[in-house]
Design an enzyme around this catalytic site. Structure first.
Site, mmCIF file in Angstrom:
data_model
loop_
_atom_site.group_PDB
_atom_site.id
_atom_site.type_symbol
_atom_site.label_atom_id
_atom_site.label_comp_id
_atom_site.label_asym_id
_atom_site.label_seq_id
_atom_site.Cartn_x
_atom_site.Cartn_y
_atom_site.Cartn_z
ATOM 1 N N LYS A 104 0.855 -1.191 0.000
ATOM 2 C CA LYS A 104 0.000 0.000 0.000
ATOM 3 C C LYS A 104 0.883 1.230 0.000
ATOM 4 O O LYS A 104 2.017 1.182 0.494
ATOM 5 C CB LYS A 104 -0.880 0.023 1.255
ATOM 6 C CG LYS A 104 -2.124 0.870 1.111
ATOM 7 C CD LYS A 104 -3.201 0.092 0.378
ATOM 8 C CE LYS A 104 -4.534 0.769 0.352
ATOM 9 N NZ LYS A 104 -5.583 -0.201 0.012
HETATM 10 N N1 GLU Z 1 -7.150 0.061 -3.475
HETATM 11 C C1 GLU Z 1 -7.830 -1.149 -3.841
HETATM 12 C C2 GLU Z 1 -7.899 -2.093 -2.642
HETATM 13 O O1 GLU Z 1 -7.796 -1.674 -1.513
HETATM 14 C C3 GLU Z 1 -7.248 -1.781 -5.098
HETATM 15 C C4 GLU Z 1 -5.828 -2.236 -5.005
HETATM 16 C C5 GLU Z 1 -5.256 -2.729 -6.321
HETATM 17 O O2 GLU Z 1 -5.984 -2.740 -7.305
HETATM 18 O O3 GLU Z 1 -4.079 -3.098 -6.342
HETATM 19 O O4 GLU Z 1 -8.137 -3.264 -2.777
#
Ligand code: GLU
Length: 418
Positions: A104
């Site tokens: 993240k």
């Molecule tokens: N931000 C989204 C999540 O929390 C998507 C993450 C992604 O597509 O890598 O799952």
């Protein structure tokens, strides 16, 4: 409300590790992110001044593949929050059985107070700052709260400039023109709709069940439209400015048009309720699709829904969870209900790496299959081990990560595990 998301993620992992009887070294590997980066992000303000804000990119685990997860722009972003969200992503990709790990990123900034030019300067600066830590084989960012395909296009372009070659697979959630996938924009909503439909059938809910959705961003707005098209009645909606209610069902397309024109759902002609009262509205299905910690003990006490689908990451606190379980409310946890986005991100990454373009139908049907399989897997663990769905999902994900870690460990791992 602020909650310690990292603590929450680690507690969930510990509970799963206890259930699976994992050894100390595996617990330590799951607790500590593999790689954490904190950077300064200087960008040029519209007045010509240089502003500097902190940014982060954390790869929690690459045991099952490159780290994968979104990029959040929000004034409340902290390294602890990013670590917690990265940990949740490892579990999420494992629950979905994707060939990916978890990561993240975030920047502590208020994007709502910034112009388009400032946002581009910020995003490109952030991409340059983390360029050495990301890559198609190592860590692949995507959108999250307050970021969208625009930001992903800038990040992919900036990364390409740094490495001197186009590398679309470094970032997912890009626009179609920049190598994005059909269906990525609606993927979180489509995945959530699939698990809601299957769970509603299991619970015997009516086909025109009433739904309340908290949050009208990418996930919430698309989900409202999909569920309304399925014949469900959207009786309550909210965004960060307020909430609206119509027991007969809101006209979701009209609400979306109002939000696009005037900036908030509250300008739609409907009864106004407080964002707290929204969660207590009479309905069968409640979807928290905003931020973490939205449903705490007090809100959980007031919930009247029979089914909660967590389209946001970490919306229910542990105290809320306990109350909801006690009251017989079924909760489809975030690592499953919000996993449609990362699943289609995985499809985008695969298309970019193979130089392919899949049709919208191919993406949609693969997503359906993945969501149905993951939901079945989680229900199976829940039934076999007599666990609530959230714990079952974490047990499933942690088991898959631990198995990958064990497979890659040296010969001494058996002794270490004891
Ligand atoms: N931000 C989204 C999540 O929390 C998507 C993450 C992604 O597509 O890598 O799952």
């Amino acid at each position: 409300m602020t909650i310690d998301l990292h603590r929450l993620a680690l507690d969930a992992i510990d509970a799963a590790a206890d259930e699976l009887d994992l050894g100390t070294w595996l617990r330590a590997m799951l607790h500590q992110p593999e790689r954490s980066l904190a950077v300064q992000v200087p960008f040029i303000g519209d007045d010509g001044s240089i502003r500097v804000v902190p940014g982060y990119r954390i790869a929690h685990s690459t045991a099952r593949g490159p780290a994968k997860g979104g990029t959040r722009f929000h004034p409340d972003v902290t390294p602890e929050e990013v670590a917690g969200l990265a940990t949740l992503m490892s579990v999420k990709t494992a629950v979905m059985d994707l060939p990916l790990g978890g990561g993240k990123g975030g920047v502590t900034v208020d994007p709502k107070a910034m112009s388009e030019l400032e946002l581009e300067s910020l995003t490109r600066s952030y991409a340059r700052a983390i360029a050495t830590n990301i890559g198609p084989d190592t860590d692949v960012p995507a959108p999250d709260v307050n970021t969208s395909e625009r930001h992903m296009d800038w990040m992919a372009d900036e990364y390409a400039r740094v490495v001197g070659a186009p590398a679309p697979a470094v970032v997912t959630g890009k626009s179609l023109a920049a190598g994005g996938s059909l269906g990525r924009d609606t993927a979180t909503a489509a995945g959530c709709r699939a698990v809601i439909a299957a769970s509603a059938r299991r619970l015997g809910l009516r086909s025109d069940a009433r739904v309340v959705i908290q949050g009208f961003g990418n996930a919430g707005a698309h989900l409202a439209q999909l569920l309304a098209a399925d014949g469900l009645r959207i009786v309550g909606l909210s965004d960060s400015r307020g909430a609206i209610h119509d027991p007969a069902g809101l006209d979701v397309a009209a609400v979306a048009a109002t939000k696009a024109a005037h900036g908030s759902v509250i300008h739609h002609d409907a009864e106004h309720v407080s964002t707290t009262d929204l969660l207590a509205l009479d309905c069968e299905i409640l979807v928290p699709a905003a931020l973490e910690g939205a449903i705490d003990a007090a809100e959980a006490d007031a919930v009247r829904a029979r089914l909660i689908a967590e389209a946001a990451n970490g919306p229910c606190t542990p105290a809320a969870d306990a109350i909801l379980a006690e009251r017989g409310v079924t909760t489809i946890p975030d690592v499953l209900a919000s996993a449609g986005g990362v699943t289609v991100s995985c499809f985008e990454w695969e298309q970019n790496r193979r130089g392919e373009r899949w049709t919208a139908d191919a993406v949609a049907s693969r997503l359906e299959v993945r969501m149905a399989r993951a939901l079945d897997d989680v229900w199976q663990v829940a039934e076999a081990r007599r666990l609530p769905l959230r714990t079952a999902a974490t047990v499933l994900g942690v088991d898959r990560i631990a198995t990958a870690l064990e497979a890659r460990a040296g010969l001494g791992a058996d002794e270490l595990a004891s």
